[in-house]
Motif scaffolding. Structure first.
Motif, mmCIF file in Angstrom:
data_model
loop_
_atom_site.group_PDB
_atom_site.id
_atom_site.type_symbol
_atom_site.label_atom_id
_atom_site.label_comp_id
_atom_site.label_asym_id
_atom_site.label_seq_id
_atom_site.Cartn_x
_atom_site.Cartn_y
_atom_site.Cartn_z
ATOM 1 N N LEU B 18 2.368 3.924 -32.906
ATOM 2 C CA LEU B 18 1.346 3.379 -33.804
ATOM 3 C C LEU B 18 0.010 3.221 -33.089
ATOM 4 O O LEU B 18 -1.049 3.462 -33.682
ATOM 5 N N GLU B 19 0.063 2.825 -31.838
ATOM 6 C CA GLU B 19 -1.177 2.725 -31.054
ATOM 7 C C GLU B 19 -1.842 4.114 -30.975
ATOM 8 O O GLU B 19 -3.058 4.248 -31.134
ATOM 9 N N ARG B 30 -5.808 1.229 -40.171
ATOM 10 C CA ARG B 30 -5.758 0.191 -39.153
ATOM 11 C C ARG B 30 -4.445 -0.570 -39.323
ATOM 12 O O ARG B 30 -3.842 -0.573 -40.406
ATOM 13 N N GLN B 31 -4.002 -1.218 -38.245
ATOM 14 C CA GLN B 31 -2.821 -2.055 -38.352
ATOM 15 C C GLN B 31 -3.190 -3.328 -39.092
ATOM 16 O O GLN B 31 -4.328 -3.825 -38.988
ATOM 17 N N VAL B 32 -2.243 -3.862 -39.852
ATOM 18 C CA VAL B 32 -2.489 -5.084 -40.616
ATOM 19 C C VAL B 32 -2.514 -6.255 -39.637
ATOM 20 O O VAL B 32 -1.652 -6.358 -38.761
ATOM 21 N N GLU B 33 -3.510 -7.131 -39.813
ATOM 22 C CA GLU B 33 -3.627 -8.276 -38.913
ATOM 23 C C GLU B 33 -2.362 -9.138 -38.992
ATOM 24 O O GLU B 33 -1.914 -9.486 -40.083
ATOM 25 N N GLY B 34 -1.781 -9.436 -37.857
ATOM 26 C CA GLY B 34 -0.575 -10.254 -37.836
ATOM 27 C C GLY B 34 0.695 -9.481 -38.150
ATOM 28 O O GLY B 34 1.786 -10.044 -38.096
ATOM 29 N N ARG B 37 3.331 -3.695 -37.283
ATOM 30 C CA ARG B 37 4.125 -2.585 -37.797
ATOM 31 C C ARG B 37 3.861 -2.320 -39.273
ATOM 32 O O ARG B 37 4.748 -1.947 -40.047
ATOM 33 N N ALA B 38 2.639 -2.566 -39.685
ATOM 34 C CA ALA B 38 2.202 -2.242 -41.037
ATOM 35 C C ALA B 38 0.796 -1.667 -40.929
ATOM 36 O O ALA B 38 -0.039 -2.191 -40.201
ATOM 37 N N VAL B 39 0.562 -0.591 -41.653
ATOM 38 C CA VAL B 39 -0.703 0.123 -41.563
ATOM 39 C C VAL B 39 -1.357 0.111 -42.942
ATOM 40 O O VAL B 39 -0.673 0.288 -43.955
ATOM 41 N N ALA B 75 -0.960 1.419 -48.165
ATOM 42 C CA ALA B 75 -0.377 0.746 -47.009
ATOM 43 C C ALA B 75 1.032 1.263 -46.783
ATOM 44 O O ALA B 75 1.662 1.811 -47.698
ATOM 45 N N CYS B 76 1.497 1.072 -45.548
ATOM 46 C CA CYS B 76 2.798 1.618 -45.162
ATOM 47 C C CYS B 76 3.424 0.753 -44.069
ATOM 48 O O CYS B 76 2.852 0.607 -42.994
#
Lengths: 335, 335
Positions: B18-19, B30-34, B37-39, B75-76
């Motif tokens: 993911l990085e 972008r990754q979801v804040e907090g 493992r969700a984009v 989102a995913c």
């Protein structure tokens, strides 16, 4: 035991592949009349535009044939697997790509390709089509820096062709297209790693051997020997070995900009490519180099070979503008 | 002996992947804040739009995470390799995708995914986010026609998500988005063939066995048993076996239109996919069905599995309009 492949008669595999390509991309490419092993862009060639002809052996798809289309290459002769096309389809491509302003031949620096493209350039010359040739030599593992002209062209073709295609599409004269193509080649650095070999459709046997826990850094896209064979290493260690070499030669300044290509040689999945890309980004951050854009995926393959390559294009404003120029090809779109 | 992979510590492979994905596609996701493992799509979710959340196990890239972006999924959540994500990141995706008009959950019909997405839907419901669920069941080899609800979702996800994403992006209400997603699923038919297995990063051992000259038609994307195991056949014979099943169920009329996806399971190169596509076109020509558009490449993979699948989307005007709607995702663009 033969390797497993979804094929029909290997003797006609190129013809059948091309039939499948034209069936899939009828809005982008067609076969050249009278030269079925040559493909031309439907919306590419036009009066006054320098024509761009790229090509080489098959088995590297989407390189070369997938990069034919508006904004990138105008025509592409198709060779047998890992073998140069003969002069005739190259010559037909020169004619199909010609808009009266000259034609650029671009391909990887391999002896067979040089011989055949040079013969085709002579044939085109007799038709008063001026041809210039720019060889790609981005594989920094394939010869030392002081013998750069001996280096092979590999996945960095993608950036070099893209820049040249944009130069041609923006109607620059032949001298300028040639200069920009040479500049793109000089600014492009690739190095790969191979984990397991591929096999030709004709033999269905592996073309070289690697031990069950071995990898080879710097191996070429036809299995040409690399610079270091040894036990398989982590994604980070492999990326570091490649980035050390690339950055050592590129010598970027802090604040410089690059484009990145992390390419699968065929069987290596996106998950692994993104691990490599993670480390590429870390290494570039460390030296203060920013990333303009990144491509990750299958761009220059060797059939089902496992492994990957990393390419950096060292950008300036001129190259950035051309890289960002839109293109719409059979197997690639940008902008 | 372990299979060869370019990886670091398998325990953090998803985090590292993911990085690498966010590093490559910072303008798309972008990754979801907090919820690392969700984009979420940078330009996707917006007020009044139905949110589209897709997801499942990793290892199928570009499915699912690569289809996040404007015009497709908002989102995913990201699971471990071949394993459903847990409820939390799915719930975070529902919140991130929500624009106040409801959220659509879409994913392949696998027990683990159903359980986790259903729990997340309940959690979202407590936040007054209305969630509707549409399972994809395009794998016609995975259960008989009279038990369609038991079928698994495979590469046809690509078409089904694309249609649903366009419905959401064009600001249709939740009822209508759900109807169109179900319709797309009902019109999508996939069948695959496997030549050799893949291995998980954690074990680096093959997860099932196929004989050295064997293939399996109808095998699932996690190695689920298929409908016919036997000696490897030609590209034409394999395509015919698949097309017989698909056309037998789809029952197109002369003059009907389809979209085609010829998908690699990972290691099978474009050359072989285009041979399959050649035969797909021949078979469609024979029954007078025309091809609206064709995609060929790595769209739904199983790490380094060798094999391919063929998907047909049976089009009408409504589905065609949505299929043609532009989208701009991390790993896919259209229109």
């Amino acid at each position: 035991m033969k390797t497993k492949k979804l094929i029909n008669d290997p003797k006609v595999i190129i013809e059948e592949m091309l039939e499948g390509i034209v069936a899939a991309h009828p809005k982008h490419v067609r076969q050249v009349e009278g030269a079925p092993r040559a493909v031309v862009a439907l919306n590419g060639p036009r009066k006054g535009k320098v024509g761009l002809v790229i090509g080489g052996g098959s088995g590297h798809e989407p390189t070369f044939v997938g990069f034919v289309g508006k904004g990138l290459a105008d025509a592409c002769p198709i060779g047998n697997v890992f073998a140069s096309p003969p002069p005739d389809p190259i010559y037909e491509c020169a004619k199909a790509a010609s808009g009266g302003a000259g034609v650029l031949f671009m391909y990887g620096n391999y002896a067979g390709d040089v011989m055949n493209f040079d013969m085709a350039a002579e044939m085109a010359g007799m038709d008063e089509i001026e041809v210039r040739t720019v060889l790609t030599t981005d594989d920094i593992a394939s010869a030392p820096l002081d013998q750069k002209e001996k280096r092979r062209g590999v996945a960095g073709n993608f950036f070099i062709f893209k820049i040249a295609g944009a130069a041609c599409d923006t109607m620059k004269p032949l001298d300028e297209c040639e200069r920009l193509a040479r500049k793109a080649n000089a600014h492009t650095y690739t190095m790969g790693v191979c984990l397991s070999p591929c096999s030709l459709p004709q033999t269905q046997k592996y073309s070289f051997e690697l031990g069950p826990d071995e990898m080879e850094i710097g191996m070429g896209i036809h299995g040409e020997p690399g610079v270091a064979k040894g036990p398989i290493q982590t994604a980070d260690a492999v990326t570091d070995a490649i980035m050390d070499k690339i950055l050592g030669e590129m010598k970027p300044n802090k604040g410089d900009k690059v484009a990145v290509l992390v390419n699968s040689l065929g069987a290596t999945p996106l998950m692994e490519l993104y691990l490599l890309n993670r480390r590429v980004k870390q290494r570039l951050d460390q030296v203060g180099v920013s990333i303009h854009q990144t491509w990750v995926g299958n761009y220059c393959t060797s059939l089902e070979m496992a492994g990957a390559s990393i390419t950096l294009l060292h950008l300036d404003d001129e190259l950035t503008g051309l890289l960002d120029h839109p293109c719409d090809c059979a197997m690639f779109r940008a902008g």
